[in-house]
Design a protein around this motif. Structure first.
Motif, short mmCIF file in Angstrom:
data_model
loop_
_atom_site.label_atom_id
_atom_site.label_comp_id
_atom_site.label_asym_id
_atom_site.label_seq_id
_atom_site.Cartn_x
_atom_site.Cartn_y
_atom_site.Cartn_z
N SER A 21 0.83 -1.21 0.00
CA SER A 21 0.00 0.00 0.00
C SER A 21 0.86 1.25 0.00
CB SER A 21 -0.91 0.01 1.23
OG SER A 21 -0.13 0.03 2.43
N GLU A 22 2.17 1.10 -0.10
CA GLU A 22 3.08 2.24 0.01
C GLU A 22 3.58 2.71 -1.35
OE1 GLU A 22 6.03 0.42 2.49
OE2 GLU A 22 4.99 0.95 4.34
N GLY A 23 3.88 4.03 -1.43
CA GLY A 23 4.51 4.56 -2.64
C GLY A 23 3.57 5.23 -3.62
N VAL A 46 -5.98 7.16 -8.45
CA VAL A 46 -5.86 5.73 -8.77
C VAL A 46 -5.08 5.54 -10.06
CG1 VAL A 46 -7.12 3.62 -9.34
CG2 VAL A 46 -7.98 5.13 -7.53
N THR A 47 -5.37 6.40 -11.05
CA THR A 47 -4.65 6.31 -12.32
C THR A 47 -3.15 6.57 -12.13
OG1 THR A 47 -6.60 6.96 -13.59
CG2 THR A 47 -4.46 7.29 -14.64
N GLU A 48 -2.82 7.57 -11.33
CA GLU A 48 -1.41 7.86 -11.06
C GLU A 48 -0.75 6.69 -10.36
OE1 GLU A 48 2.38 9.33 -10.51
OE2 GLU A 48 0.82 9.97 -11.93
N ASN A 49 -1.45 6.11 -9.40
CA ASN A 49 -0.90 4.94 -8.69
C ASN A 49 -0.64 3.79 -9.66
OD1 ASN A 49 -1.07 6.29 -6.23
ND2 ASN A 49 -3.07 5.42 -5.72
N ARG A 50 -1.60 3.54 -10.53
CA ARG A 50 -1.45 2.45 -11.49
C ARG A 50 -0.35 2.75 -12.50
NH1 ARG A 50 -5.54 -1.39 -11.27
NH2 ARG A 50 -5.20 -1.95 -13.45
N GLN A 51 -0.17 4.02 -12.83
CA GLN A 51 0.93 4.41 -13.71
C GLN A 51 2.26 4.06 -13.08
OE1 GLN A 51 0.97 5.92 -16.91
NE2 GLN A 51 3.15 5.43 -16.72
N ARG A 52 2.39 4.32 -11.77
CA ARG A 52 3.63 3.98 -11.07
C ARG A 52 3.86 2.47 -11.06
NH1 ARG A 52 4.17 8.25 -5.98
NH2 ARG A 52 3.72 10.13 -7.23
N MET A 53 2.79 1.71 -10.91
CA MET A 53 2.93 0.25 -10.94
C MET A 53 3.37 -0.22 -12.32
SD MET A 53 -0.51 -0.88 -8.88
CE MET A 53 -1.10 0.09 -7.51
N ALA A 54 2.75 0.33 -13.35
CA ALA A 54 3.09 -0.05 -14.72
C ALA A 54 4.57 0.24 -15.01
CB ALA A 54 2.19 0.68 -15.71
N GLY A 58 7.63 -2.17 -16.15
CA GLY A 58 8.21 -1.95 -17.46
C GLY A 58 7.24 -2.00 -18.61
N VAL A 59 5.97 -1.62 -18.34
CA VAL A 59 4.95 -1.63 -19.41
C VAL A 59 4.21 -0.31 -19.41
CG1 VAL A 59 4.65 -4.14 -19.24
CG2 VAL A 59 3.12 -2.61 -17.96
N PRO A 60 3.59 0.07 -20.54
CA PRO A 60 2.70 1.25 -20.55
C PRO A 60 1.48 0.98 -19.67
CG PRO A 60 3.23 0.50 -22.79
CD PRO A 60 3.66 -0.57 -21.86
N LEU A 61 0.84 2.06 -19.20
CA LEU A 61 -0.33 1.91 -18.34
C LEU A 61 -1.41 1.06 -19.00
CD1 LEU A 61 -1.94 2.54 -15.80
CD2 LEU A 61 -2.59 4.73 -16.83
N ALA A 62 -1.62 1.25 -20.30
CA ALA A 62 -2.66 0.49 -21.01
C ALA A 62 -2.37 -1.00 -21.04
CB ALA A 62 -2.82 1.02 -22.43
N HIS A 63 -1.12 -1.38 -20.76
CA HIS A 63 -0.74 -2.79 -20.77
C HIS A 63 -0.76 -3.41 -19.37
CE1 HIS A 63 1.30 -3.03 -24.96
NE2 HIS A 63 0.30 -2.16 -24.96
N LEU A 64 -1.23 -2.65 -18.37
CA LEU A 64 -1.48 -3.20 -17.03
C LEU A 64 -2.93 -3.66 -17.03
CD1 LEU A 64 -0.70 -3.82 -14.11
CD2 LEU A 64 -1.22 -1.42 -13.54
N ILE A 65 -3.12 -4.95 -17.26
CA ILE A 65 -4.44 -5.51 -17.57
C ILE A 65 -5.11 -6.07 -16.32
CG2 ILE A 65 -5.70 -7.10 -19.07
CD1 ILE A 65 -4.01 -5.09 -20.61
#
Length: 255
Positions: A21-23, A46-54, A58-65
């Motif tokens: 839950s950190e970062g 949420v989008t920013e968080n998922r962008q950081r995960m992507a 090493g993938v674009p955000l759209a490729h975090l499925i």
């Protein structure tokens, strides 16, 4: 920001993460790396968080499925990003496409990441008690086999989930499992309160994986309820919080 599996980390050409839950940038009960598309958090955060995960994967955000999880045994086979189409209702994903990070989200349920290193097929499953009982793990393995995997070569990692020390359930819950198979009684220990028991979800998941022929299993041993680095639905209920964040767990084949 993330937890890793030693077994999965040893596989060449593979990236994975059991995110904590950190970062992230979310605040309040969602602090801070909330990846829950179904939460009531600010969608931009949420989008920013998922962008950081992507980026970590090493993938674009759209490729975090991800899929629309419904506590089912159903599996989505992924060949390309959803590209704006509605996410299918399912609780596991499999792919052999490089550069796609398939993911599940949890807040006490069990996340399991899979790979057959030889066949280069990966999977991700969301297994709460209902999904584990009704066959989501077996469905995931079968779907991986259809893409060319061999279950005897699959490596699986069990991520952060609510552990038996924290998972108190009522007798009606126990009876549901016993009715399915009397041997499932081994996963329940007496609770402190009468009419209650402590459920070993991680042990149940491991048993179902082993019975499905998956024998290389890594369990991170992290309890979402007691570990403040994790979101926990049950902890949020006990604290009478209005909502809760979701952890994201993902795996990707490098291109």
């Amino acid at each position: 920001m993330m937890f890793g599996s030693a077994l999965l980390s040893a596989v060449p050409g593979l990236r994975h993460a059991f995110f904590s839950s950190e970062g992230g940038v979310s605040e309040g009960v969602y602090a801070s790396l909330n990846g829950g598309l179904g939460s009531r958090d600010d969608p931009a955060k949420v989008t920013e968080n998922r962008q950081r995960m992507a980026e970590q994967l090493g993938v674009p955000l759209a490729h975090l499925i991800s899929v629309h999880q419904v506590h089912s045994p159903d599996v989505a086979v992924v060949a390309e990003p959803w590209n704006g189409t509605p996410r299918p209702k399912a609780d596991a994903l499999v792919t052999r496409t490089e550069g796609l990070a398939i993911s599940v989200s949890t807040a006490d349920c069990g996340p399991i990441l899979f790979v057959d290193p030889k066949a280069r097929v990966i999977g991700a499953a969301h297994a709460g008690w209902k999904g584990a009982l009704t066959g989501v793990l077996e469905s995931t393995v079968a779907a991986m086999e259809k893409l060319g995997a061999d279950r005897s070569g699959i490596v699986a990692a069990i991520g952060p989930l609510i552990r038996k020390e924290s998972y108190e359930v009522g007798n009606e819950f126990v009876e549901r499992f016993i009715e399915a198979d009397a041997e499932y009684g081994m996963f329940f220990m007496p609770g402190e309160r009468d009419g209650h028991a402590m459920f070993d979800l991680a042990g149940f998941i491991r048993m179902r994986l082993e019975n499905a022929g998956v024998l290389m299993i890594d369990d991170l041993g992290i309890d979402t309820y007691s570990d403040e680095r994790c979101f926990s639905y049950r902890r949020s209920v006990h604290r009478k919080e209005a909502d809760y964040g979701r952890l994201v767990h993902a795996i990707a084949l490098e291109g």
